[in-house]
Design a protein around this motif. Structure first.
Motif, PDB file in Angstrom:
ATOM      1  N   GLN A 160       0.833  -1.204   0.000  1.00 49.41           N
ATOM      2  CA  GLN A 160       0.000   0.000   0.000  1.00 49.41           C
ATOM      3  C   GLN A 160       0.868   1.255   0.000  1.00 49.41           C
ATOM      4  OE1 GLN A 160      -2.237  -0.895   3.537  1.00 49.41           O
ATOM      5  NE2 GLN A 160      -4.008  -1.644   2.380  1.00 49.41           N
ATOM      6  N   GLU A 161       1.870   1.274   0.866  1.00 51.05           N
ATOM      7  CA  GLU A 161       2.731   2.453   0.960  1.00 51.05           C
ATOM      8  C   GLU A 161       3.553   2.641  -0.310  1.00 51.05           C
ATOM      9  OE1 GLU A 161       4.884   2.158   4.663  1.00 51.05           O
ATOM     10  OE2 GLU A 161       3.075   2.546   5.833  1.00 51.05           O
ATOM     11  N   LEU A 162       4.046   1.551  -0.890  1.00 51.50           N
ATOM     12  CA  LEU A 162       4.799   1.667  -2.131  1.00 51.50           C
ATOM     13  C   LEU A 162       3.877   2.093  -3.283  1.00 51.50           C
ATOM     14  CD1 LEU A 162       7.574   1.498  -3.357  1.00 51.50           C
ATOM     15  CD2 LEU A 162       7.077  -0.848  -3.990  1.00 51.50           C
ATOM     16  N   SER A 163       2.641   1.606  -3.279  1.00 46.62           N
ATOM     17  CA  SER A 163       1.683   2.027  -4.308  1.00 46.62           C
ATOM     18  C   SER A 163       1.455   3.535  -4.254  1.00 46.62           C
ATOM     19  CB  SER A 163       0.350   1.295  -4.128  1.00 46.62           C
ATOM     20  OG  SER A 163       0.478  -0.073  -4.410  1.00 46.62           O
ATOM     21  N   ASP A 164       1.340   4.084  -3.059  1.00 43.43           N
ATOM     22  CA  ASP A 164       1.164   5.535  -2.924  1.00 43.43           C
ATOM     23  C   ASP A 164       2.356   6.277  -3.539  1.00 43.43           C
ATOM     24  OD1 ASP A 164      -1.277   5.205  -1.653  1.00 43.43           O
ATOM     25  OD2 ASP A 164      -0.419   5.380   0.371  1.00 43.43           O
ATOM     26  N   LEU A 165       3.574   5.793  -3.278  1.00 43.48           N
ATOM     27  CA  LEU A 165       4.774   6.417  -3.840  1.00 43.48           C
ATOM     28  C   LEU A 165       4.762   6.312  -5.366  1.00 43.48           C
ATOM     29  CD1 LEU A 165       7.631   7.672  -3.674  1.00 43.48           C
ATOM     30  CD2 LEU A 165       8.495   5.329  -3.471  1.00 43.48           C
ATOM     31  N   LEU A 166       4.458   5.121  -5.893  1.00 46.71           N
ATOM     32  CA  LEU A 166       4.431   4.942  -7.348  1.00 46.71           C
ATOM     33  C   LEU A 166       3.383   5.839  -7.993  1.00 46.71           C
ATOM     34  CD1 LEU A 166       4.781   1.070  -7.747  1.00 46.71           C
ATOM     35  CD2 LEU A 166       6.516   2.830  -8.112  1.00 46.71           C
ATOM     36  N   ASP A 167       2.218   5.901  -7.389  1.00 43.37           N
ATOM     37  CA  ASP A 167       1.139   6.700  -7.948  1.00 43.37           C
ATOM     38  C   ASP A 167       1.524   8.173  -8.034  1.00 43.37           C
ATOM     39  OD1 ASP A 167      -1.526   6.984  -9.002  1.00 43.37           O
ATOM     40  OD2 ASP A 167      -2.119   7.812  -7.055  1.00 43.37           O
ATOM     41  N   SER A 168       2.304   8.645  -7.087  1.00 42.68           N
ATOM     42  CA  SER A 168       2.672  10.069  -7.079  1.00 42.68           C
ATOM     43  C   SER A 168       3.972  10.374  -7.825  1.00 42.68           C
ATOM     44  CB  SER A 168       2.785  10.570  -5.635  1.00 42.68           C
ATOM     45  OG  SER A 168       3.872   9.946  -4.988  1.00 42.68           O
ATOM     46  N   SER A 169       4.780   9.348  -8.160  1.00 43.86           N
ATOM     47  CA  SER A 169       6.083   9.654  -8.752  1.00 43.86           C
ATOM     48  C   SER A 169       6.322   9.071 -10.141  1.00 43.86           C
ATOM     49  CB  SER A 169       7.204   9.191  -7.813  1.00 43.86           C
ATOM     50  OG  SER A 169       7.162   7.791  -7.647  1.00 43.86           O
ATOM     51  N   VAL A 170       5.534   8.092 -10.564  1.00 41.28           N
ATOM     52  CA  VAL A 170       5.744   7.470 -11.874  1.00 41.28           C
ATOM     53  C   VAL A 170       4.408   7.426 -12.603  1.00 41.28           C
ATOM     54  CG1 VAL A 170       6.535   5.416 -13.113  1.00 41.28           C
ATOM     55  CG2 VAL A 170       7.628   6.045 -10.949  1.00 41.28           C
ATOM     56  N   ALA A 171       4.394   7.978 -13.803  1.00 40.53           N
ATOM     57  CA  ALA A 171       3.151   8.035 -14.576  1.00 40.53           C
ATOM     58  C   ALA A 171       2.643   6.641 -14.923  1.00 40.53           C
ATOM     59  CB  ALA A 171       3.382   8.830 -15.857  1.00 40.53           C
ATOM     60  N   ALA A 172       1.338   6.492 -14.869  1.00 44.01           N
ATOM     61  CA  ALA A 172       0.704   5.231 -15.257  1.00 44.01           C
ATOM     62  C   ALA A 172       0.663   5.140 -16.780  1.00 44.01           C
ATOM     63  CB  ALA A 172      -0.708   5.154 -14.684  1.00 44.01           C
ATOM     64  N   VAL A 173       0.757   3.919 -17.279  1.00 45.92           N
ATOM     65  CA  VAL A 173       0.636   3.632 -18.708  1.00 45.92           C
ATOM     66  C   VAL A 173      -0.293   2.437 -18.857  1.00 45.92           C
ATOM     67  CG1 VAL A 173       2.959   4.517 -19.225  1.00 45.92           C
ATOM     68  CG2 VAL A 173       2.643   2.085 -18.718  1.00 45.92           C
ATOM     69  N   PRO A 174      -0.835   2.219 -20.060  1.00 43.87           N
ATOM     70  CA  PRO A 174      -1.663   1.017 -20.249  1.00 43.87           C
ATOM     71  C   PRO A 174      -0.819  -0.246 -20.024  1.00 43.87           C
ATOM     72  CG  PRO A 174      -1.944   2.575 -22.076  1.00 43.87           C
ATOM     73  CD  PRO A 174      -0.799   3.080 -21.249  1.00 43.87           C
ATOM     74  N   ILE A 175      -1.445  -1.273 -19.469  1.00 40.04           N
ATOM     75  CA  ILE A 175      -0.710  -2.517 -19.230  1.00 40.04           C
ATOM     76  C   ILE A 175      -0.307  -3.135 -20.564  1.00 40.04           C
ATOM     77  CG2 ILE A 175      -1.763  -2.920 -16.973  1.00 40.04           C
ATOM     78  CD1 ILE A 175      -3.519  -5.041 -18.328  1.00 40.04           C
ATOM     79  N   ARG A 176       0.797  -3.902 -20.550  1.00 41.57           N
ATOM     80  CA  ARG A 176       1.360  -4.482 -21.761  1.00 41.57           C
ATOM     81  C   ARG A 176       1.630  -5.972 -21.574  1.00 41.57           C
ATOM     82  NH1 ARG A 176       3.894  -0.207 -19.775  1.00 41.57           N
ATOM     83  NH2 ARG A 176       5.760  -1.314 -19.181  1.00 41.57           N
ATOM     84  N   PRO A 177       0.591  -6.775 -21.348  1.00 41.75           N
ATOM     85  CA  PRO A 177       0.822  -8.217 -21.167  1.00 41.75           C
ATOM     86  C   PRO A 177       1.275  -8.873 -22.474  1.00 41.75           C
ATOM     87  CG  PRO A 177      -1.530  -7.782 -21.266  1.00 41.75           C
ATOM     88  CD  PRO A 177      -0.829  -6.445 -21.290  1.00 41.75           C
ATOM     89  N   ALA A 178       1.955  -9.994 -22.332  1.00 39.30           N
ATOM     90  CA  ALA A 178       2.354 -10.771 -23.503  1.00 39.30           C
ATOM     91  C   ALA A 178       1.119 -11.493 -24.044  1.00 39.30           C
ATOM     92  CB  ALA A 178       3.434 -11.778 -23.107  1.00 39.30           C
ATOM     93  N   PRO A 179       1.185 -11.955 -25.302  1.00 34.64           N
ATOM     94  CA  PRO A 179       0.052 -12.725 -25.834  1.00 34.64           C
ATOM     95  C   PRO A 179      -0.142 -13.995 -25.023  1.00 34.64           C
ATOM     96  CG  PRO A 179       1.652 -12.177 -27.562  1.00 34.64           C
ATOM     97  CD  PRO A 179       2.248 -11.762 -26.263  1.00 34.64           C
ATOM     98  N   PRO A 180      -1.374 -14.517 -25.004  1.00 35.84           N
ATOM     99  CA  PRO A 180      -1.600 -15.751 -24.248  1.00 35.84           C
ATOM    100  C   PRO A 180      -0.790 -16.897 -24.849  1.00 35.84           C
ATOM    101  CG  PRO A 180      -3.564 -15.133 -25.502  1.00 35.84           C
ATOM    102  CD  PRO A 180      -2.563 -14.038 -25.672  1.00 35.84           C
ATOM    103  N   ARG A 181      -0.446 -17.848 -24.025  1.00 35.86           N
ATOM    104  CA  ARG A 181       0.375 -18.968 -24.497  1.00 35.86           C
ATOM    105  C   ARG A 181      -0.480 -20.070 -25.042  1.00 35.86           C
ATOM    106  NH1 ARG A 181       4.138 -19.313 -19.280  1.00 35.86           N
ATOM    107  NH2 ARG A 181       4.481 -17.124 -19.131  1.00 35.86           N
TER     108      ARG A 181
END
Length: 181
Positions: A160-181
């Motif tokens: 939770q605490e690390l999520s707060d830091l990430l949310d305020s310091s690193v911009a969100a981008v769309p997720i980039r999962p690999a194709p299904p196997r």
């Protein structure tokens, strides 16, 4: 001669004072022991981490995260990493063998494919990989991949605490999962 009605009942005053002194000393000893055994106390030895590929550890996003890291995550205190410390890594410990480890700048987790379950914690999307009784959570919606490895029983506070830091310091981008196997 003393009157039968004026004699004090109970133990002598000196015995009561001695018992009180012993009780206070016992409480003091218990508090001193508890203070030295606090779960937030870092281990005396630096934490040893294996090197893993982190090709983006030097990116601006990782630098923003690493420079904003707190000294404490929940009950875990920031700890030294043994040399050679992997680039993009940080650790917190609550005692020997009980560490929270952050790695920044990793490649996409191999198991993160289309349809993988994701959990959102404080506006950050995380993908969990279990290895025995430890869990590694990957932040998958930021400019760089981050991994947070938690020991059993750590509870939700570190993520939770690390999520707060990430949310305020690193911009969100769309997720980039690999194709299904």
């Amino acid at each position: 001669m003393s009157n039968p009605g004026t004699e004090a009942d109970g133990p002598p005053r000196a015995a009561l004072i001695a018992a009180l002194v012993v009780a206070i000393a016992a409480v003091g000893a218990a508090l001193a022991y508890a203070a030295t055994r606090h779960p937030g106390a870092p281990p005396t030895e630096p934490i040893r981490l294996a090197a893993v590929p982190a090709p983006h550890a030097g990116d601006a996003a990782c630098n923003a995260v690493l420079h904003g890291l707190p000294q404490q995550l929940g009950d875990y205190q920031r700890s030294e990493i043994a040399a050679p410390a992997p680039e993009g890594a940080a650790a917190w410990a609550a005692g020997p063998g009980d560490a929270v480890v952050l790695r920044c700048g990793l490649d996409r987790p191999a198991d993160f494919v289309v349809g993988s379950p994701i959990q959102v914690v404080n506006h950050v999307q995380w993908f969990e990989v279990r290895e025995g009784d430890r869990a590694t959570w990957y932040a998958v919606d930021r400019q760089v991949y981050l991994a947070l490895t938690l020991p059993p029983g750590s509870g939700p506070t570190p993520i939770q605490e690390l999520s707060d830091l990430l949310d305020s310091s690193v911009a969100a981008v769309p997720i980039r999962p690999a194709p299904p196997r």
